[in-house]
Write an enzyme that holds these catalytic residues in place. Structure first.
Site, PDB file in Angstrom:
ATOM      1  NE  ARG A 192      65.620  38.701 111.488  1.00 35.83           N
ATOM      2  CZ  ARG A 192      66.302  37.951 110.870  1.00 35.83           C
ATOM      3  NH1 ARG A 192      67.052  37.989 110.820  1.00 35.83           N
ATOM      4  NH2 ARG A 192      65.800  37.465 109.776  1.00 35.83           N
ATOM      5  CB  SER A 240      58.793  39.322 111.723  1.00 38.51           C
ATOM      6  OG  SER A 240      58.072  39.064 110.824  1.00 38.51           O
ATOM      7  CD  GLU A 310      63.226  40.843 113.691  1.00 35.07           C
ATOM      8  OE1 GLU A 310      62.517  40.067 113.243  1.00 35.07           O
ATOM      9  OE2 GLU A 310      62.380  42.033 112.098  1.00 35.07           O
TER      10      GLU A 310
HETATM   11  C1  LIG Z   1      57.145  44.865 104.842  1.00 33.19           C
HETATM   12  C2  LIG Z   1      58.674  44.359 105.623  1.00 33.19           C
HETATM   13  C3  LIG Z   1      58.901  43.630 105.583  1.00 33.19           C
HETATM   14  C4  LIG Z   1      59.895  43.497 106.258  1.00 33.19           C
HETATM   15  N1  LIG Z   1      60.914  42.351 106.279  1.00 33.19           N
HETATM   16  C5  LIG Z   1      61.956  42.259 106.812  1.00 33.19           C
HETATM   17  C6  LIG Z   1      62.814  41.199 106.938  1.00 33.19           C
HETATM   18  O1  LIG Z   1      62.043  39.494 105.784  1.00 33.19           O
HETATM   19  N2  LIG Z   1      63.303  40.842 107.258  1.00 33.19           N
HETATM   20  C7  LIG Z   1      63.860  41.607 108.469  1.00 33.19           C
HETATM   21  O2  LIG Z   1      64.839  41.113 109.302  1.00 33.19           O
HETATM   22  N3  LIG Z   1      63.384  42.458 108.388  1.00 33.19           N
HETATM   23  C8  LIG Z   1      62.151  43.040 108.224  1.00 33.19           C
HETATM   24  N4  LIG Z   1      61.256  44.377 108.379  1.00 33.19           N
HETATM   25  C9  LIG Z   1      61.930  45.000 109.727  1.00 33.19           C
HETATM   26  C10 LIG Z   1      62.715  46.279 108.605  1.00 33.19           C
HETATM   27  O3  LIG Z   1      62.693  46.763 107.316  1.00 33.19           O
HETATM   28  C11 LIG Z   1      64.385  45.256 108.734  1.00 33.19           C
HETATM   29  O4  LIG Z   1      64.776  45.581 110.513  1.00 33.19           O
HETATM   30  C12 LIG Z   1      65.181  46.815 108.109  1.00 33.19           C
HETATM   31  O5  LIG Z   1      66.446  46.388 108.496  1.00 33.19           O
HETATM   32  C13 LIG Z   1      65.320  47.762 108.994  1.00 33.19           C
HETATM   33  O6  LIG Z   1      65.631  48.842 108.354  1.00 33.19           O
HETATM   34  P1  LIG Z   1      65.387  50.509 108.678  1.00 33.19           P
HETATM   35  O7  LIG Z   1      66.687  51.100 107.832  1.00 33.19           O
HETATM   36  O8  LIG Z   1      64.752  50.408 108.463  1.00 33.19           O
HETATM   37  O9  LIG Z   1      65.930  50.384 110.174  1.00 33.19           O
HETATM   38  P2  LIG Z   1      64.800  51.579 111.490  1.00 33.19           P
HETATM   39  O10 LIG Z   1      63.802  51.317 111.733  1.00 33.19           O
HETATM   40  O11 LIG Z   1      65.405  53.128 110.971  1.00 33.19           O
HETATM   41  O12 LIG Z   1      66.071  51.031 112.609  1.00 33.19           O
HETATM   42  C14 LIG Z   1      66.282  50.414 113.284  1.00 33.19           C
HETATM   43  C15 LIG Z   1      66.859  50.197 114.230  1.00 33.19           C
HETATM   44  O13 LIG Z   1      68.158  49.868 114.093  1.00 33.19           O
HETATM   45  C16 LIG Z   1      69.100  51.440 114.864  1.00 33.19           C
HETATM   46  N5  LIG Z   1      69.595  52.094 113.606  1.00 33.19           N
HETATM   47  C17 LIG Z   1      69.227  52.396 112.026  1.00 33.19           C
HETATM   48  N6  LIG Z   1      70.134  52.772 111.486  1.00 33.19           N
HETATM   49  C18 LIG Z   1      71.269  52.264 111.858  1.00 33.19           C
HETATM   50  C19 LIG Z   1      72.599  53.358 111.889  1.00 33.19           C
HETATM   51  N7  LIG Z   1      73.398  53.239 111.065  1.00 33.19           N
HETATM   52  N8  LIG Z   1      73.224  53.402 113.184  1.00 33.19           N
HETATM   53  C20 LIG Z   1      72.914  52.498 114.419  1.00 33.19           C
HETATM   54  N9  LIG Z   1      71.780  52.604 114.362  1.00 33.19           N
HETATM   55  C21 LIG Z   1      70.373  52.708 113.635  1.00 33.19           C
HETATM   56  C22 LIG Z   1      67.487  52.463 114.960  1.00 33.19           C
HETATM   57  O14 LIG Z   1      67.822  53.141 115.716  1.00 33.19           O
HETATM   58  C23 LIG Z   1      66.692  51.426 115.634  1.00 33.19           C
HETATM   59  O15 LIG Z   1      67.359  50.936 116.614  1.00 33.19           O
HETATM   60  C24 LIG Z   1      60.792  44.836 107.779  1.00 33.19           C
HETATM   61  C25 LIG Z   1      59.422  45.560 108.136  1.00 33.19           C
HETATM   62  C26 LIG Z   1      58.666  45.920 106.818  1.00 33.19           C
HETATM   63  C27 LIG Z   1      57.812  47.135 106.927  1.00 33.19           C
END
Ligand SMILES: Cc1cc2nc3c(=O)[nH]c(=O)nc-3n(C[C@H](O)[C@H](O)[C@H](O)COP(=O)(O)OP(=O)(O)OC[C@H]3O[C@@H](n4cnc5c(N)ncnc54)[C@H](O)[C@@H]3O)c2cc1C
Length: 315
Positions: A192, A240, A310
């Site tokens: 992660r 999570s 996380e």
């Molecule tokens: C219902 C649900 C289920 C989920 N299940 C999982 C799962 O099974 N496994 C898991 O790992 N996660 C899970 N997640 C969490 C999340 O979806 C993941 O961690 C996902 O990868 C985050 O992506 P995001 O684009 O939404 O990131 P954001 O929330 O927009 O950003 C997260 C972090 O990444 C950084 N970031 C985003 N884009 C960039 C970029 N282009 N360059 C640099 N930094 C960047 C942001 O600044 C921030 O620090 C879940 C979330 C939900 C709501």
């Protein structure tokens, strides 16, 4: 009409705060929304307003926006799909740069190998749909993770024994004013954690296998069914809250300590999955953070385990 709806209006005309900033933005034609409610962009559906919010349409515009922020010493936050992020209730006094509009995909096939280059904002849902349509195998386990590929790589998202770095070939990042391509072997990723702190993900190169006509869609739906059965998907959350640590599974510990169902304001530890905090409708970011502190204090006191978050807080 609320004045914030004047957003996407030429910045200079409505910006009394700082002429230099306004002028530069005008020169570069970067359009912003002012005082944008972050609850509209975060899966937790809470938090305050971002002073400036923008969705660059091209990678060039994306890097230009970051470089302007740096030149003008404005703090900024890169937002993917906002599914792992919280915004303070007081808001974010900086520039939120969303990757939502960076959606291009380039696919090259070489025998049974497939090389895919994705702009940072491509959602894992869109990617999985494309892979199912083309019969490309490997990422079925990620179907149902609601993030962008940029966020997934930054966090090294994973599930069901896999993580995204298994399939990463290279990442194109923006760092110290330059774009550069980094091969997976040069990246110190871990559980992660994409090992890319301080860098912005512009594009991601994945290496996958074409195994038509394997039933990719069925596999994706199998993983989605598992999610629906075990996760509280009918409430806003950010998945999570805590990272696993070796044998310590936070959801199990939280459950055993009787914290399932614990509530502070509108934030609640899910009854369905103790690793999730849900917004029952009127949660503030403070409610969620207070609940996290309550959980962490109890786990430390009773199990001597320091839980690792996380979720990212915009700061
Ligand atoms: C219902 C649900 C289920 C989920 N299940 C999982 C799962 O099974 N496994 C898991 O790992 N996660 C899970 N997640 C969490 C999340 O979806 C993941 O961690 C996902 O990868 C985050 O992506 P995001 O684009 O939404 O990131 P954001 O929330 O927009 O950003 C997260 C972090 O990444 C950084 N970031 C985003 N884009 C960039 C970029 N282009 N360059 C640099 N930094 C960047 C942001 O600044 C921030 O620090 C879940 C979330 C939900 C709501």
């Amino acid at each position: 009409m609320k004045w914030r709806n004047l957003g996407y209006f030429l910045f200079t005309l409505i910006l009394p705060f700082n002429k230099t900033w306004g002028f530069r933005v005008f020169i570069n034609m970067i359009l912003f929304k002012l005082y944008e409610p972050m609850k509209n962009h975060l899966s937790f559906a809470c938090g305050g307003e971002a002073k400036f919010y923008t969705e660059p349409k091209t990678i060039d515009e994306f890097t230009k926006t970051i470089s302007e922020c740096k030149k003008l010493k404005r703090k900024y936050f890169i937002l993917g799909n906002g599914t792992n992020t919280l915004c303070p209730d007081e808001g974010y006094n900086g520039v939120v740069i969303s990757t939502k509009a960076l959606n291009n995909i380039l696919l090259t096939k070489y025998n049974d190998k497939v090389f895919i280059t994705l702009e940072a904002g491509v959602s894992l849902f869109k990617l999985n749909k494309l892979l199912a349509d083309l019969g490309i195998e490997g990422l079925e386990w990620s179907y149902g993770i609601p993030g962008s590929i940029g966020g997934a790589v930054f966090m090294n998202a994973g599930a069901y024994g896999h993580d995204i770095f298994e399939f990463v070939d290279y990442v194109v990042v923006y760092s110290r004013g330059k774009s550069k391509k980094i091969k997976k072997e040069q990246i110190k990723y871990s559980y992660r954690n994409g090992g890319l702190n301080g860098k912005v993900v512009l594009k991601v190169g994945l290496k996958l296998i074409c195994s038509c006509p394997r039933p990719i869609r069925e596999k994706q739906l199998y993983y989605m069914k598992k999610r629906i059965e075990s996760q509280p998907l009918d409430y806003p959350s950010a998945g999570s809250v805590y990272k696993r640590q070796d044998k310590n599974i936070p959801a199990e510990i939280i459950d055993k300590l009787g914290l399932k169902g614990a509530i502070i304001g509108g934030a609640k530890v899910s009854e369905k999955h103790a690793g999730f905090i849900i917004n029952t409708g009127h949660a503030t970011t403070k409610n969620i953070l207070d609940l996290m502190e309550k959980i962490e204090a109890k786990v430390l006191l009773e199990r001597n385990i320091k839980l690792e978050r996380e979720i990212k807080l915009m700061s």
